[in-house]
Design a protein around this motif. Structure first.
Motif, PDB file in Angstrom:
ATOM      1  N   PHE A 166       0.823  -1.210   0.000  1.00  0.00           N
ATOM      2  CA  PHE A 166       0.000   0.000   0.000  1.00  0.00           C
ATOM      3  C   PHE A 166       0.862   1.268   0.000  1.00  0.00           C
ATOM      4  CE2 PHE A 166      -2.310  -3.457   1.958  1.00  0.00           C
ATOM      5  CZ  PHE A 166      -3.469  -3.474   1.210  1.00  0.00           C
ATOM      6  N   GLY A 167       2.071   1.147  -0.555  1.00  0.00           N
ATOM      7  CA  GLY A 167       2.903   2.318  -0.761  1.00  0.00           C
ATOM      8  C   GLY A 167       3.737   2.739   0.425  1.00  0.00           C
ATOM      9  N   VAL A 168       3.870   1.893   1.434  1.00  0.00           N
ATOM     10  CA  VAL A 168       4.711   2.212   2.590  1.00  0.00           C
ATOM     11  C   VAL A 168       6.120   1.671   2.333  1.00  0.00           C
ATOM     12  CG1 VAL A 168       5.019   1.982   5.083  1.00  0.00           C
ATOM     13  CG2 VAL A 168       2.717   2.081   4.108  1.00  0.00           C
ATOM     14  N   ALA A 169       7.129   2.500   2.591  1.00  0.00           N
ATOM     15  CA  ALA A 169       8.512   2.129   2.281  1.00  0.00           C
ATOM     16  C   ALA A 169       9.079   1.201   3.354  1.00  0.00           C
ATOM     17  CB  ALA A 169       9.377   3.380   2.164  1.00  0.00           C
ATOM     18  N   VAL A 170       8.689  -0.079   3.289  1.00  0.00           N
ATOM     19  CA  VAL A 170       9.224  -1.085   4.199  1.00  0.00           C
ATOM     20  C   VAL A 170       9.733  -2.262   3.383  1.00  0.00           C
ATOM     21  CG1 VAL A 170       7.876  -0.499   6.245  1.00  0.00           C
ATOM     22  CG2 VAL A 170       6.896  -2.032   4.536  1.00  0.00           C
ATOM     23  N   GLN A 171      10.787  -2.886   3.884  1.00  0.00           N
ATOM     24  CA  GLN A 171      11.354  -4.071   3.258  1.00  0.00           C
ATOM     25  C   GLN A 171      11.592  -5.123   4.331  1.00  0.00           C
ATOM     26  OE1 GLN A 171      14.898  -2.612   1.255  1.00  0.00           O
ATOM     27  NE2 GLN A 171      13.753  -2.223  -0.619  1.00  0.00           N
ATOM     28  N   LEU A 261      13.612   4.152  10.863  1.00  0.00           N
ATOM     29  CA  LEU A 261      12.620   4.759  11.747  1.00  0.00           C
ATOM     30  C   LEU A 261      11.219   4.287  11.378  1.00  0.00           C
ATOM     31  CD1 LEU A 261      13.945   8.436  11.822  1.00  0.00           C
ATOM     32  CD2 LEU A 261      14.456   6.567  13.419  1.00  0.00           C
ATOM     33  N   PRO A 262      10.386   3.953  12.356  1.00  0.00           N
ATOM     34  CA  PRO A 262       9.016   3.529  12.052  1.00  0.00           C
ATOM     35  C   PRO A 262       8.227   4.622  11.338  1.00  0.00           C
ATOM     36  CG  PRO A 262       9.581   3.070  14.339  1.00  0.00           C
ATOM     37  CD  PRO A 262      10.670   3.930  13.797  1.00  0.00           C
ATOM     38  N   ARG A 263       7.251   4.198  10.580  1.00  0.00           N
ATOM     39  CA  ARG A 263       6.336   5.127   9.924  1.00  0.00           C
ATOM     40  C   ARG A 263       5.018   5.109  10.703  1.00  0.00           C
ATOM     41  NH1 ARG A 263      10.646   6.176   8.214  1.00  0.00           N
ATOM     42  NH2 ARG A 263      11.305   6.222   6.028  1.00  0.00           N
ATOM     43  N   VAL A 264       4.769   6.179  11.435  1.00  0.00           N
ATOM     44  CA  VAL A 264       3.546   6.306  12.221  1.00  0.00           C
ATOM     45  C   VAL A 264       2.956   7.678  11.919  1.00  0.00           C
ATOM     46  CG1 VAL A 264       2.485   6.251  14.504  1.00  0.00           C
ATOM     47  CG2 VAL A 264       4.519   4.850  14.037  1.00  0.00           C
ATOM     48  N   GLY A 265       1.887   7.704  11.124  1.00  0.00           N
ATOM     49  CA  GLY A 265       1.288   8.972  10.744  1.00  0.00           C
ATOM     50  C   GLY A 265       0.345   8.784   9.576  1.00  0.00           C
ATOM     51  N   PRO A 266      -0.275   9.868   9.102  1.00  0.00           N
ATOM     52  CA  PRO A 266      -1.210   9.777   7.985  1.00  0.00           C
ATOM     53  C   PRO A 266      -0.529   9.241   6.725  1.00  0.00           C
ATOM     54  CG  PRO A 266      -1.396  11.903   9.092  1.00  0.00           C
ATOM     55  CD  PRO A 266      -0.176  11.244   9.644  1.00  0.00           C
ATOM     56  N   ALA A 276       1.005   2.561  10.653  1.00  0.00           N
ATOM     57  CA  ALA A 276       1.742   2.184  11.863  1.00  0.00           C
ATOM     58  C   ALA A 276       2.573   0.955  11.518  1.00  0.00           C
ATOM     59  CB  ALA A 276       0.797   1.894  13.025  1.00  0.00           C
ATOM     60  N   ALA A 277       3.723   1.179  10.913  1.00  0.00           N
ATOM     61  CA  ALA A 277       4.527   0.073  10.389  1.00  0.00           C
ATOM     62  C   ALA A 277       6.004   0.476  10.363  1.00  0.00           C
ATOM     63  CB  ALA A 277       4.067  -0.312   8.982  1.00  0.00           C
ATOM     64  N   GLY A 278       6.858  -0.518  10.125  1.00  0.00           N
ATOM     65  CA  GLY A 278       8.275  -0.243   9.954  1.00  0.00           C
ATOM     66  C   GLY A 278       9.066  -0.207  11.246  1.00  0.00           C
ATOM     67  N   HIS A 279       8.682  -0.998  12.249  1.00  0.00           N
ATOM     68  CA  HIS A 279       9.345  -0.956  13.549  1.00  0.00           C
ATOM     69  C   HIS A 279      10.595  -1.833  13.619  1.00  0.00           C
ATOM     70  CE1 HIS A 279       5.355   0.651  14.317  1.00  0.00           C
ATOM     71  NE2 HIS A 279       5.791   1.146  15.447  1.00  0.00           N
ATOM     72  N   GLY A 280      10.887  -2.566  12.552  1.00  0.00           N
ATOM     73  CA  GLY A 280      12.100  -3.358  12.525  1.00  0.00           C
ATOM     74  C   GLY A 280      12.171  -4.352  13.671  1.00  0.00           C
ATOM     75  N   ARG A 281      13.300  -4.350  14.381  1.00  0.00           N
ATOM     76  CA  ARG A 281      13.493  -5.280  15.488  1.00  0.00           C
ATOM     77  C   ARG A 281      13.021  -4.708  16.819  1.00  0.00           C
ATOM     78  NH1 ARG A 281      18.622  -7.416  15.557  1.00  0.00           N
ATOM     79  NH2 ARG A 281      18.556  -7.733  17.794  1.00  0.00           N
ATOM     80  N   HIS A 282      12.380  -3.527  16.800  1.00  0.00           N
ATOM     81  CA  HIS A 282      12.013  -2.847  18.046  1.00  0.00           C
ATOM     82  C   HIS A 282      10.504  -2.773  18.270  1.00  0.00           C
ATOM     83  CE1 HIS A 282      16.194  -1.850  17.893  1.00  0.00           C
ATOM     84  NE2 HIS A 282      16.045  -1.041  16.863  1.00  0.00           N
TER      85      HIS A 282
END
Length: 304
Positions: A166-171, A261-266, A276-282
């Motif tokens: 959905f277009g969020v920059a996570v791998q 860095l996590p992506r948390v926002g509109p 609310a994504a991209g938290h990696g190992r944290h």
């Protein structure tokens, strides 16, 4: 199936379940859609609450990590009251030093991610579904999935690495860990810091957890090379458990962002969708802060 909800949370893992729990406690009508995919990060997560063990001092994540650590005791108590089950929050993390000795930071500890997810989901409506479409329409969002379609005033996208669709920059960063049949009151222990993967071990209600590897891949299957490395880590950290029988070989796909860095926002392109994504190992450490932040964002949208 075509009911209208105040909030639909896409993803029922550690982040999604705690976001939904927090929203419901604030009075929102919440539906969770969870795909339960192989490689979901929370199923393989250690549950470490250790900013110093994760070497976050002096990084952009330090403030949120410390905030998450402060929030966990009250959040754990709320989860346990609501579910009647323990999330196994325990204090104690040792960091072994080269040349001998160990360092301890007061307040650090561990919890059990599967227990957290089960507790957070109690009382929530959770539907198995793989979402393939989020369509903003006339002040709401149409949520299209393989098992049905829903409409929501707001959507929270907490689908881990699958948020990329959905277009969020996570791998994906694959992590592997061993769960061994070895009992004992072992507090969490980190191996000496240095190059390569962090080694750590901790006792959990389901066994002795030893982790963890890191590799950029979508593969969700365990491999022998990782198992050998993890057995070596066991020998270093808990020698008495080096030959313990295997309970499970865990594999999770951590969602990582280009800057860590996590992506948390509109969502930048989907009105009515909060990411609310991209938290990696944290994820475990940052989850309480993310849930509180999402609640504020959702409430701001309602009042605007």
């Amino acid at each position: 199936m075509n009911r209208t909800w105040e909030v639909v949370v896409v993803g029922g893992g550690l982040i999604g379940a705690l976001v939904a729990f927090t929203l419901r406690r604030a009075g929102a009508r919440v539906l969770v859609l969870d795909a339960d995919r192989p490689g979901a990060a929370w199923r393989a997560a250690a549950g470490l609450l250790s900013p110093d063990g994760e070497r976050l001092a002096g990084t952009p994540l330090q403030a949120d990590a410390l905030d998450g650590l402060r929030r966990w005791p009250a959040l754990a108590a709320d989860l346990e009251r609501g579910s009647g089950a323990s999330v196994h929050l325990r204090s104690g993390v040792r960091r072994l030093q080269r040349g001998g000795g160990a360092q301890v930071t007061p307040g650090e500890g561990t919890l059990h991610p599967p227990s957290v997810v089960r507790a957070a989901r109690q009382g929530l409506e959770v539907v198995p579904a793989r979402v393939y479409g989020l369509r903003p329409e006339r002040g709401s969002v149409r949520v299209q999935a393989d098992t049905g379609e829903w409409r929501a005033a707001q959507v929270v996208l907490a689908a881990g690495v699958w948020s990329a669709a959905f277009g969020v920059a996570v791998q994906p960063q694959q992590g592997q860990a061993l769960l061994l049949r070895h009992a004992g009151p072992l507090e969490a222990v980190f191996g000496p810091s240095g190059r390569g993967f962090a080694r750590y071990a901790l006792s959990r209600p389901d066994g002795l957890y030893v982790g963890a590897t890191a590799r950029a891949t979508w593969a969700a299957d365990p491999d022998r090379q990782a198992a050998r490395w993890l057995r070596g880590a066991t020998q270093q950290l808990v020698p008495g458990a080096a030959q313990a029988p295997l309970a499970a070989h865990l594999v999770g796909l951590r969602p990582v962002t280009p800057d860590g860095l996590p992506r948390v926002g509109p969502h930048p392109a989907l009105p009515g969708v909060t990411v609310a994504a991209g938290h990696g190992r944290h994820g475990a450490l940052l989850a309480p802060v993310t849930a509180a932040r999402v609640l504020s964002l959702v409430q701001a949208q309602v009042s605007s």
